[in-house]
Every structure is written in C-alpha cells, then in structure tokens.
Design an enzyme around this catalytic site. Structure first.
Site, PDB file in Angstrom:
ATOM      1  CG  ASP A   1      -0.265  -0.390   2.511  1.00 12.50           C
ATOM      2  OD1 ASP A   1       0.980  -0.322   2.574  1.00 12.50           O
ATOM      3  OD2 ASP A   1      -0.959  -0.745   3.464  1.00 12.50           O
TER       4      ASP A   1
ATOM      5  CG  ASN B   1      -8.445  -1.093  11.886  1.00  6.45           C
ATOM      6  OD1 ASN B   1      -7.495  -1.784  11.504  1.00  6.45           O
ATOM      7  ND2 ASN B   1      -8.910  -0.078  11.177  1.00  6.45           N
TER       8      ASN B   1
ATOM      9  CG  HIS C   1      -5.527  -2.003   8.774  1.00  5.88           C
ATOM     10  ND1 HIS C   1      -5.573  -0.628   8.870  1.00  5.88           N
ATOM     11  CD2 HIS C   1      -4.234  -2.336   9.063  1.00  5.88           C
ATOM     12  CE1 HIS C   1      -4.371  -0.184   9.181  1.00  5.88           C
ATOM     13  NE2 HIS C   1      -3.545  -1.190   9.306  1.00  5.88           N
TER      14      HIS C   1
ATOM     15  CD  GLU D   1      -8.411   1.141   7.444  1.00  2.00           C
ATOM     16  OE1 GLU D   1      -8.257   0.211   8.255  1.00  2.00           O
ATOM     17  OE2 GLU D   1      -7.795   2.227   7.546  1.00  2.00           O
TER      18      GLU D   1
HETATM   19  P1  PGA Z   1       2.458  -0.856  12.624  1.00  3.06           P
HETATM   20  O1  PGA Z   1       1.379  -0.983  11.443  1.00  3.06           O
HETATM   21  O2  PGA Z   1       3.501  -1.885  12.332  1.00  3.06           O
HETATM   22  O3  PGA Z   1       2.965   0.534  12.497  1.00  3.06           O
HETATM   23  O4  PGA Z   1       1.735  -1.143  13.888  1.00  3.06           O
HETATM   24  C1  PGA Z   1       0.870  -2.230  11.068  1.00  3.06           C
HETATM   25  C2  PGA Z   1      -0.327  -2.047  10.167  1.00  3.06           C
HETATM   26  O5  PGA Z   1      -1.083  -1.069  10.333  1.00  3.06           O
HETATM   27  O6  PGA Z   1      -0.527  -2.909   9.296  1.00  3.06           O
END
Ligand code: PGA
Length: 277
Positions: A91, A169, A171, A176
């Site tokens: 992404d 959350n 994702h 999302e």
């Molecule tokens: P983070 O992000 O490693 O910064 O916690 C992980 C994600 O949102 O997939």
C-alpha cells in the site's frame, strides 16, 4: 536466536513448544520483539536465497523496521542476491509526495532498498527498478493505475511470499473493516482509527492523508504464502479476533483463516494473551 543459525534454516533454534497450529495457520511465539524480527528476517532471507528471481510482497509500519534492519544485515553477510528479485508493496498513502519521509516509497528506500542495494531506477511512479510501491502521482488516473498495479503482480507471476503487519482494527494492507473478500488493488478512505494510529509518522495528525491505494484482500489471498508479524499489547485483540473467532469482514485479517499457508510470528506479550488450547 542469532543470525548464525541462518545457514541451518530459519526454524533452527526455535523451541518446539513455541510453535502452535491454529486451523491452517502456524504460530511462532518468541520472547521479545527483537527475536521476532530475527526470525521474520530469516524467513524473508530464506525466500530470497531459495528463489532469487522470485516475487516478494512487502509491508511497512513500525513493526517492520527491525525485521528490515536484520534482513539488510543478512543480505550483506550471506551475499544474498537481490537484483533479480521483484517486490510489490501492499500500500501507499494518497495523495502523498515520494519526497515525504512518511511515504511508503520513502520508507522502503530508507529501511530496505537502499541499504540492501536493490537496483532502483527512479521513475516517479510505482516501479523503481524491480521494486513496486503503489505510489500514484496523478489524480486523474487512479483507477487505471490500480488496475495496472494488479496486472503487474500477475505479469510477474504472482506473489510467492507476502509479508503482512496487522492494524489494531484488524486491517491488512489498508483493507479497513468492511472490506470485501473479492477486493483488488484500489483507492480507499482511511479509517479514522488508522489515521490516528499513523499520526506518529507525520508532523501533525491533519497531515495524515485521507486515502490510500492498497492491494485488496483477494490480491493478498492469491499469494502463495503469507508471513504475518505482530508485536506488543496493542495488537492482542486484532490477533485474537483474526484467528480465534469466526472470520468476519469487520476484522479483515480474519480472511487469512481461509489461506492454506500462513505463518504468524508474535512476541510473548501477544502470545500469552491468546487462547491456545
Ligand atoms: P504498525 O502498522 O507496524 O505501524 O503497527 C501495522 C499495520 O497497520 O498494518
């Protein structure tokens, strides 16, 4: 756990009682985030060693900084070849400038591609050398851009190993809650909770872009193998809901219960809170 065990294979030195199966997924639980990073980097390194012209799916986020640091060390100490490797990132924010340090192109260049000497031919688009990040510079072409990204993955032969983090959350990529199982690469609005969680990478919370371009859940599920890495108490609920409850679109990562080859590497902080039988 040390990089010296790389020669004997990435599972070397992992105690049998730290490996569990939940459905089709294999969980590896390690005492610290540092050890999680070493084992994750070894798995990525093993993929590169076995298939130097393979297709690797990559992720960003705070969780991946240390695994990439160790992977850079491994690529150098084991003289692993990366010039024939193709990589696709999950992404990228939209809109964003590649010069912005919070952009995922910038993150990948800084943490992996430049220190590990991936050939990079900057093109001000998704593809630099054989590394792809869904960075879309012009507004009018977003849908074409997303279709082209999806086609490029297929043209490269599909992703062999997809690295994933997980959001609080649930994702994966920027899919999302509510994302459809048949979603492919597309532009999506970011969940307010994701913008809040990622505000730490920007000077002000308002600077966090409102949208992102992300591989879809169907794109991720098409990869041959998945490696999900998570550390720290903030990810306990996401991992619990993703793998220990029936799959639901409200927890996008729970779709991985339907994937036949998933490895989840977690630290003890998460592992101790999981209802392993
Ligand atoms: P983070 O992000 O490693 O910064 O916690 C992980 C994600 O949102 O997939």
């Amino acid at each position: 756990m040390s990089l010296h065990s790389f020669q004997q294979g990435p599972s070397q030195g992992i105690e049998a009682n730290s490996i569990r199966s939940i459905g089709e997924a294999t969980f590896i639980m390690l005492p610290t985030p540092e050890e999680v990073a070493v084992v994750a980097a070894m798995k990525l390194g093993q993929f590169i060693k076995d298939d130097p012209a393979g297709v690797l799916g990559l992720a960003t986020g705070g969780t991946m900084v240390e695994p990439y640091r160790v992977l850079v060390e491994l690529i150098s100490s084991q003289s692993l070849k990366v010039d024939e490797l193709t990589t696709f990132n999950l992404d990228e924010y939209y809109p964003i400038s590649v010069e912005n340090e919070a952009s995922y192109r910038s993150y990948m260049n800084t943490h992996l591609f430049i220190p590990a000497r991936f050939p990079l031919t900057p093109a001000n688009g998704a593809q630099w050398g054989k590394t792809y990040v869904p960075y879309c510079p012009s507004e009018g072409d977003i849908e074409d851009f997303c279709d082209e990204y999806e086609r490029a993955i297929i043209a490269a032969g599909g992703v062999g190993l997809q690295l994933l983090g997980i959001g609080e959350n649930g994702h994966i990529g920027f899919n999302e809650p509510g994302s459809s199982a048949d979603s492919i690469t597309r532009i999506v609005p970011l969940d307010p909770s994701t913008r809040a969680a990622n505000a730490r990478f920007f000077s002000t919370p308002e600077e966090v872009p409102t949208h992102a371009i992300t591989m879809g859940l169907s794109t991720i599920m098409a990869s041959e193998e998945v490696l999900l890495v998570a550390t720290g108490h903030k990810k306990i609920d996401a991992i619990k809901h993703a793998f220990f409850s029936p799959p639901t679109p409200e927890i996008p990562a729970s779709i991985l219960q339907h994937h036949s080859k998933v490895t989840v590497i977690i630290d003890e902080e998460i592992g101790k809170a999981l209802p392993f039988k």
